[in-house]
Structure formats: structure tokens, C-alpha cells
Design an enzyme around this catalytic site. Structure first.
Site, PDB file in Angstrom:
ATOM      1  N   ASP A 257      46.052 -16.537  13.162  1.00  0.00           N
ATOM      2  CA  ASP A 257      44.911 -17.507  12.701  1.00  0.00           C
ATOM      3  C   ASP A 257      43.773 -17.260  11.876  1.00  0.00           C
ATOM      4  O   ASP A 257      43.187 -16.224  12.838  1.00  0.00           O
ATOM      5  CB  ASP A 257      45.581 -18.188  13.501  1.00  0.00           C
ATOM      6  CG  ASP A 257      45.213 -19.760  13.325  1.00  0.00           C
ATOM      7  OD1 ASP A 257      44.818 -19.722  11.747  1.00  0.00           O
ATOM      8  OD2 ASP A 257      44.126 -20.932  13.393  1.00  0.00           O
TER       9      ASP A 257
ATOM     10  N   ASP B  35      45.656 -26.355   7.904  1.00  0.00           N
ATOM     11  CA  ASP B  35      45.492 -27.726   8.168  1.00  0.00           C
ATOM     12  C   ASP B  35      45.553 -29.021   7.770  1.00  0.00           C
ATOM     13  O   ASP B  35      44.306 -29.688   7.807  1.00  0.00           O
ATOM     14  CB  ASP B  35      44.069 -27.716   8.714  1.00  0.00           C
ATOM     15  CG  ASP B  35      43.770 -26.423  10.208  1.00  0.00           C
ATOM     16  OD1 ASP B  35      44.777 -25.991  10.418  1.00  0.00           O
ATOM     17  OD2 ASP B  35      42.029 -26.362  10.552  1.00  0.00           O
TER      18      ASP B  35
END
Length: 924
Positions: free
Chosen positions: A516, A592
């Protein structure tokens, strides 16, 4: 997990990680705030376009080709270009498989070489010598080695025209005269330079450009195409919009953007500068080979006449207006480097792209099952409870994920000794149920002399540098952090070693990796990322390679996971950032998102865009990362995610827990059914991923991939194909219980469709379907056989040897075909032939007879799977008898039943192994 509040001032973020805000648009540049974008966008079109913008127009750049500089050898044709300001070098390079490369660079006398992102390619492009070259007085005609591509280079004004095998003009470069290359410079005192040429300010940050502004740009026109796709990643419609005069251009600059805006061309986490243009029965693709920040203006229009319109008439032999889709690429650095994939079909283009950039290796079977994640599962007891909860509630699941809180103070490759004191035992207990785990490993390294990774990297000089030679430092989850330089070969070697089982304590082959924050995310940096003037190994400026940082990171992680088992077992990696070639090492998710109906709806166009750009293993966080979905939204999201390649639920640390059994009985039932549907289709998904490795065609496809002649499907984005046999139209609208479904009938109106659950045939081309909360509109295409597993177990690995049920959907001629691919689901032994591939072919031979032929067509894997049931859809009459014969064995009767209402024939227990050949005879 991701930077939930990553652009809040770092000390606030560290003190309060639960803070959540909507994206702050002002933290990210617009084109008007980007000096090079503003300059390139101000160039007017050469042909007197009717488009007028809100900025000061510049004249076309006026390049001409110097005929006396032309040379040609084999697959390379070169010449010089010149305008009133500078001289450039043009290369036209012929490649195999109807692919051509156009390069425009500074001459060899340039003060510095421009960066070419070659690590993103699967191999050195294979050149193919031109079959003929005719250098005329006004233009050169260059014919590809396979005689299926022709390039015509016009000298004055400079123009490149590309023709397909039918001698149709499909693409042009510099049609509008927007070619612009800013040469590397040495600053001269007292000389005036354009604003932003040597330094550029944004908010409190100043970007110093060591070699001056070095931007490049040119326009590309896709001739006779109105619609185009690609340029992921953007939370926008699948078909590219008209940005000219309406919005900012599409921006490709990998950034940490949370709760991103919808229907917006602003940059997100992935940058793949690829466009696919399509119309009925024709496609062409273009890959802009550049890793720097890039903006792309797009517009669909009709050709205007004038000097250039007349030139177009000359090369096309037409006097009619010709539609075209225009894309103006503008990059901060690099060179003009374009690969054209000339098709002519959409699957040809996909194959041509895959040959250059690579495919996703066959993923391990578990990874296409269901993944359960949140930021964060609290401790080993929490993990055990989640693992048990899926079994207690009869829900299949394959992977439990751990986010950053599992570490010791955000130091990757470590464990919180209080919450996760026995990680090996934890992973073993999860794997005892046939499941895996995933831990997060990010590229920012905590600045802590007591942290061995930081100390090693510091001592070895493995971090990205500042211009003064010191290590680049920024803030991320651990606080003060430094960032590994994956262009340095020693960094790649060191990183690979960190994944060995003796180095990564608590890891095993049942633990996989999540990369990530790899845009890279720098909370304290400009636009929440790394300073562009930072320096990588070899003197490369970060501005030149920014978009490929995440790809370089995941490829190094991939090397580590391969090395830890000496190449025996297949790695699984999930990445947030991506670039050309990321598909070779990692799956991608859309970052997100939010528990919002708009984010559910945008997931399909986002994953379709990635799929057609060569990244097939894609998905969106089920339920939305931020916020708390109500039960209707959550139900619909599971129903949707079940038909997208990567299927993972994920949630922010500040959201309520979302394990499926925490909701009402009805919602539990809906989620359970969605999971069971996914697991039933795993043999089909697995086969599609294997086919992708051979053809490049993604498992998730826009409808026009299968119905290329149907222009009415060009902007469809709420429904898609899974392979060639399943059409999914999940409900993505709030309080909607009746939806319109388009069922393409094909070129000759002969396509047949069957409702997936009931098996009944569905009539009509555009139908309205009742879709109560418990139902997902899904259809099987006539002529395709779908292999399934119907014995749903707790995980995919426990199902891999199970018998198959075949769903046979008859086409208008009463025929159907399909295949299945299986192997051990874990290792690379399939590369040595340890797999089984079987084909199924149902043929109606007469009004009174049909036969289903099953054949083992390839592979030496001793599969235990056998066919336990065959469900045939679209059978007009009840059979009199059904029999099976194997090789020379006598006929054996089989049990069967027939439903007259749905016209479905079910044949039971043929007990035919996939490794055998057999025939099932049906007599009517």
C-alpha cells in the site's frame, strides 16, 4: 487501508489517526497550476478548429521533416524534424504482431539522455523489418513486415498516418500540430525564461528543475472513431469524456487521494497512459510510453476542412467529414514514445498490448476467492474469531488481512508483541482451515536506528536522495520516514531477501503481501507525494519516473516472494499504485472509496478501464472503505463484487465492524448467496485467468469485447461480461428493484440468453427485470458451457478436487462449447505440464439426437475432478434416453430429468473424469 487523513498536518495525523475528511481538492494541482500543462494546452490546432479555450492560444509548433536526413535499416526508419526553435530525431520502428513504435527525441547532442521506462515492459520489443519503404518527395510510405500495417510520414507539415491491414486510416500523430519538446537546458544568467521553467511553486512547496522544463507533448487522432476508453485510473465514466473546453484534462500522476470525487478527471493511484478506440468491428490502441506526470485532453469530434482537412481527403480518398477521437498527451519529462496496436479487432489489440507489457501470471486459486479485511483486526484472538465466524455461519472465505496496526510501531516485517505474540501459530491455525493471511508492507521505512531495515538501508545507501546527496525524508504512518530506491540494484536485492522465512519472522508460504501507500504517499510532501527533484540511482530525477515507483516496488516484492520458496509457489500481492507492467506482479484495487451508492456504481467503469488497459486482476473495496453502509448498500455491493475479479471487503478503522454475521438474517442470507455464487464459479474464473495468460483478454470485459459490431454498447458501463459466457448487471442504484438489461442479439439477431438461476430463456434485446434485494440479474449466453463447483466448502483450496457441474446453454443452432483448466492451484508446476485442460462440445445432430463430447485436450496433471452433473438449457423436448460411452466401452444409461417450463435438462452422475474422453448421447 490507506492514508485516511494523509494530508492533515503530520503531527495531527499521528495524534489522531481516526480523523476522516472528504478529499481536499485544493491540495492537488489543476492544469492551470501546472506550468507545463498550461503551456501545452495553449497550443492551437493547426486546422482552424472551432474550439476556443479560456487561455491564451499559441500557434501550432510548425515542425517539418527534413527529407535529406532520412535513413532506413531493417525495422528502423529515421529522420530529423525541425521548426524555428529546435531540431528533433524521429524513429519509426516496426514490431511484430501489427505493432508500430513512434519515437521523437532530442538529438544525440542533447546534454542529457531522456528516461525511457523500459523496466515496465515484459521484454525488449521484438522488431520486424519493414517489407517495403518508399521515400517520396513529399511523404514516405513504410509497410510493416507482416504487410498488415502501413505508416505514411508526411514531411510538411509533419504528420504520421497509420493504416491497418484493410488500408484504412486508423490513427494520426501531430494532426493538429501540437508536437512540443522542451530541450534540457543549462541555465544562462540574464536570459529570460517562461514562468515555471526553472522552478515552480505550489502552495508552500518549490520544485527546482535542474535541467529546466523538459516537457513533451503531441496530439494523437484516432480516425473514424467516436469513442475511446482507458487512461486509468479515474473515478469517471468508462467511455472517455470531452475534456477540451469543459474540464481539466485527465491527469495521470499517482497520488494518495482518499474519498475521491466521482465523475472527475483528477489523478488517483494508478497511471496507465493507454487508450483503446473502438467502433463496429474495428479497434486500435495507443500506449504513451512515459512515466512522468501526464495530462491528456480528449475530445470526440468531426473533422473540419481547411489545409489539414484537404490533406485528410487525399489520404482517405474521401470528401466527407470523418469522425475522430483526439487525445493530446502532455508529459513533464521523458520523450514522445508511442506504441500503436493496429488490431484490427479488439482482442487483437489486447493481445498486441499484452505481448509488449505482459499478462498477469496465473494467480493462486485462493486469491480469486473472497478476502476479509479491515483496518485493523485487533489481535490474534480477533483473527481466530473472524476465522471461526465464517465457518459458524456457513460462509466461504479464503483470506484474512492484517493492516498496519499488526506491526511494532509501523515497522514492517515486525509484529506487535502484545497483540500478535505468536504469529506463526496464528497463521497456522488459519491455514488449517484451508485459508491464507495477508500482511501489509509499505515502502516508507521508519527512521529509527533500532529498526534493522532502516539501519541496513541507511548503511548500504539504499534510500532515495535529495539533490545535495542526503537521504530524502518525509512523513508517513510511522512519522519520520525514508523511502527505498528501487532503481538501485542493491535495493532490489536487499528487499528480496527481507521476505525469506528466516528474515521475516512469523511468515510462511501461507502469508502473502499487501503493498500500500506506494504512489509513494508522503504526508509532508507536495500533493502528498515525493518531491519531484528527488534523485534515484543513476541520477534519475523522481519527476521522470514518479508513476512507475509503485510498479518497481511491487516487482521487487514479487521477486522476494518468489525467492522465499525458490520459485515453487505462486505469490499473491495487492498494490494500490500501478503503472504499465504492474499486472505482471500484483493485483490492483481502486483505493479509498466510500460507503456511498455513487462509489458502488463507479466501481464497474473503473475496473473495466483497468481491465482493457492490461490490468485484469482488479476490484473495489466491498462496502466502501470509509463510512458505514446500510444493509441495502452492503447487500448490493456483495452482489456486485461477486462478479468482479478481485473480491475483498475492507473498512476504515473508524467504521463499525462489518463481518457478514453482524447484520440481519436477510442480509446474511444475501451475502452468503453472493459468496456461494462466487465459489461455484471459481472453475470458470480460474479458466478465464489462464486464458488471459495466453491471449491477454481480461476475465471482466465490456460488452463490446464480445459483440464488436454493436455500436449501441459502446458506452455501456452498468453491465459487463465475465468471460464470453456470463453477463452481469448488478443493481447499483439505491431503492431500485427493477432494472433495464441489454441482451445483445448479435450481428444476425441469433444470440440466445438464459437467466442464470432458473435456466429459463429470456426473450427481447432490452428488457426490464424485477430485481428484489435478494436477486442479481445475471445471464448465461447461448453457445457457452460454464464449468462450476456446486459443493461449496469453507475455502477454495478445499474444493479444488471436487466434481464439476456443467451448465450448457444452447445457441440458435442447438450447440454449445466450453472448456475448463485446473491444476494444483498453488505451485508453478503447471509451467511444466502439470495441469489439465478439458473441452466440452454439445452438438444437436438432428431433431432426434444430440451429443456432448468431453475431451482431455492438454496437460499431464492427474486431476481427481469428474463431471457429476450436466444441466442443458434451451432443450425443446424431453429426451427418451440419455447414455454415456467412454472410448470403446459399451453404452451406459444415465439418470436425467426434464423441466418443461424452463426447458432445462439435467443429466446426473455421468462420472466422467476430466482426464478422460467420453460422449453423452441424448435421444429425443
Amino acid at each position: 487501508m490507506t492514508a485516511g487523513s494523509s494530508w492533515i498536518v503530520p503531527f495531527i495525523l499521528l495524534a489522531s489517526p481516526l480523523a476522516v475528511e472528504m478529499v481536499k481538492r485544493e491540495e492537488f494541482k489543476t492544469c492551470e497550476q501546472s506550468a507545463f500543462c498550461k503551456q501545452h494546452r495553449s497550443i492551437s490546432v493547426r486546422r482552424g478548429s472551432q474550439n476556443h479555450h479560456n487561455w491564451s492560444l499559441q500557434e501550432p509548433t510548425g515542425y517539418e521533416l527534413l527529407a535529406n536526413t532520412i535513413s532506413h535499416q531493417g525495422a528502423v526508419w529515421t529522420a530529423s524534424l525541425q521548426n524555428s526553435q529546435n531540431t528533433l530525431k524521429l524513429n519509426v520502428i516496426g514490431l511484430t504482431d501489427s505493432t508500430v513504435r513512434i519515437q521523437i527525441d532530442e538529438p544525440e547532442t542533447a546534454i542529457r539522455k531522456r528516461y525511457v521506462p523500459n523496466p515496465s515492459l515484459v521484454a525488449v520489443p521484438e522488431e520486424l523489418a519493414f517489407s517495403s519503404v518508399d521515400n517520396g518527395a513529399q511523404e514516405a510510405k513504410i509497410v510493416g513486415g507482416n504487410n498488415k500495417v502501413k505508416v505514411v510520414v508526411t514531411y510538411k507539415p509533419f504528420l504520421v498516418s497509420i493504416f491497418n491491414e484493410f488500408d484504412e486510416l486508423v490513427a494520426q500523430v501531430n494532426r493538429d500540430g501540437k508536437l512540443k519538446v522542451e530541450e534540457f537546458r543549462t541555465k544562462e544568467e540574464g536570459k529570460e525564461y517562461p514562468e515555471g521553467f526553472w522552478e515552480e511553486r505550489f502552495k508552500s512547496f518549490t520544485d527546482h528543475k535542474q535541467h529546466g522544463s523538459s516537457s513533451v507533448g503531441v496530439d494523437i487522432s484516432f480516425v473514424n472513431f467516436k469513442t475511446a476508453y482507458g487512461l486509468p485510473e479515474h473515478a469517471d465514466a468508462f467511455a472517455l469524456r470531452n475534456t477540451v473546453g469543459n474540464t481539466d484534462p485527465y491527469r495521470l500522476y499517482n497520488l494518495d487521494v482518499f474519498e475521491y470525487e466521482l465523475n472527475n478527471p483528477m489523478a488517483l493511484y494508478v497511471s496507465i497512459p493507454y487508450i483503446l478506440a473502438h467502433r463496429a468491428n474495428r479497434s486500435v490502441g495507443a500506449l504513451w510510453f512515459n512515466a512522468a506526470e501526464t495530462w491528456v485532453d480528449t475530445q470526440s469530434s468531426v473533422t473540419s476542412k481547411g489545409l489539414f482537412g484537404k490533406m485528410l481527403d487525399k489520404v482517405t480518398g474521401s470528401s466527407d467529414n470523418v469522425p475522430h477521437f483526439d487525445a493530446h498527451f502532455m508529459s513533464e519529462s521523458g520523450l514522445v514514445d508511442i506504441f500503436f496496436f493496429v488490431g484490427p479487432t479488439v482482442k487483437d489489440v489486447q493481445r498486441q498490448n499484452a505481448k509488449l507489457t505482459g499478462t498477469t501470471p496465473l494467480p493462486p486459486l485462493f486469491s480469486i476467492g473472497y478476502h476479509q479485511c479491515r483496518w485493523n483486526y485487533n489481535d490474534e484472538q480477533d483473527v481466530a474469531a473472524v476465522n471461526k465466524g465464517f465457518d459458524d455461519h456457513d460462509m466461504p472465505m479464503d483470506v484474512i488481512w492484517l493492516d498496519i496496526e499488526h506491526t511494532d510501531g509501523k515497522k514492517y516485517f515486525t509484529w506487535d508483541k502484545h497483540k500478535f505474540p505468536t504469529p506463526n501459530d496464528m497463521v497456522d491455525k488459519v491455514s488449517a482451515k484451508g485459508r491464507k493471511m495477508v500482511t501489509i508492507v509499505d515502502p516508507h521505512i521508519k527512521k529509527d536506528e533500532g529498526y534493522y531495515v532502516y539501519k541496513d538501508a541507511k548503511d548500504k545507501g539504499l534510500f532515495v536522495k535529495r539533490t545535495d546527496g542526503s537521504d530524502f525524508e518525509g512523513h508517513c504512518w510511522p512519522g519520520a520516514s525514508e523511502y527505498l530506491d528501487f532503481w538501485h540494484p542493491d535495493t532490489r536485492s536487499y528487499w528480496k531477501d527481507q521476505f525469506s522465512f528466516d528474515r521475516y519472522s512469523g511468515s510462511s508460504s501461507n502469508l502473502h503481501i499487501w503493498n500500500d501507500m506506494n504512489e509513494p504517499s508522503v504526508f509532508s510532501g507536495p500533493e502528498i507525494t515525493m518531491d519531484k527533484e528527488s534523485i534515484h540511482y543513476g541520477g534519475i530525477e523522481h519527476r521522470e519516473v514518479h508513476n512507475m515507483y509503485g510498479m518497481m516496488y511491487t516487482s521487487a516484492t514479487f521477486d522476494g516472494l518468489m525467492a522465499r520458496t525458490e520459485g515453487k509457489e505462486r505469490p499473491f500481492i495487492l498494490s494500490r499504485a500501478g503503472f504499465i507492467g504492474t499486472q505482471r506482479t500484483a493485483a490492483i484495487w481502486t483505493g479509498d472509496n466510500t460507503a456511498d451508492w455513487g462509489h458502488l456504481e463507479i466501481a464497474a467503469p473503473m475496473t473495466l478501464s483497468l481491465s482493457i488497459a492490461g490490468v485484469p486482476f482488479v476490484g473495489a473495496d466491498v462496502g466502501g472503505f470509509f463510512g458505514n453502509p446500510d444493509e441495502q448498500l452492503l447487500s448490493r455491493w456483495y452482489q456486485t463484487g461477486a462478479f468482479q475479479p478481485f473480491f475483498r471487503a475492507h473498512a476504515h478503522i473508524d467504521t463499525r465492524r462489518r463481518e457478514p454475521w453482524l447484520f440481519s438474517e436477510q442480509t446474511q442470507g444475501i451475502i452468503r448467496e453472493a459468496l456461494r455464487t462466487r465459489y461455484a464459479l471459481l472453475p470458470y474464473w480460474y479458466t478465464l485467468f489462464q486464458q488471459h495468460t495466453e491471449s491477454g483478454v481480461p476475465p471482466m470485459r465490456p460488452l463490446f469485447y464480445e459483440f464488436e459490431n454493436d455500436d449501441s454498447l459502446l458506452e455501456e458501463q452498468k453491465q459487463w461480461m465475465v468471460g464470453n459466457g456470463i453477463l452481469a448487471r448488478p443493481v447499483v442504484e439505491k431503492d431500485t428493484f427493477n432494472v433495464q438489461v441489454k441482451l445483445p442479439r448479435g450481428e444476425h439477431q441469433k444470440e440466445r440468453w438464459y437467466e442464470w438461476i432458473s435456466g429459463a430463456e429470456v426473450r427481447g434485446e432490452s428488457i426490464y427485470v424485477d430485481a428484489p434485494i435478494t436477486f442479481t440479474p445475471v445471464y448465461q449466453r447461448g453457445g457457452v458451457i460454464i464449468p462450476t463447483w456446486q459443493r461449496i466448502r469453507r475455502s477454495a483450496s478445499l474444493m479444488k478436487d471436487d466434481p464439476l457441474t456443467l451448465f450448457v446453454a444452447l445457441d440458435s443452432d442447438g450447440n454449445s462449447k466450453g472448456e475448463v483448466y485446473l491444476d494444483d492451484g498453488t505451485t508453478h508446476e503447471y509451467q511444466g505440464g502439470q495441469f489439465v485442460k478439458a473441452s466440452f462440445n454439445y452438438k444437436t445432430e438432428s431433431k432426434t439426437a444430440a451429443v456432448l463430447v468431453g475431451e482431455h485436450i492438454d496437460g499431464s496433471y492427474t486431476a481427481k475432478n469428474w463431471v457429476e452433473r450436466v444441466v442443458v438449457r434451451g432443450v425443446e423436448n424431453a429426451p427418451k434416453k440419455v447414455e454415456i460411452t467412454r472410448l470403446s466401452d459399451p453404452f451406459e444409461p444415465l439418470q436425467f430429468s426434464y423441466d418443461r417450463d424452463s426447458k432445462v435438462l439435467t443429466i446426473r452422475k455421468p462420472e466422467a473424469l476430466l482426464t478422460s474422453s467420453y460422449k453423452i448421447h441424448i435421444e429425443f
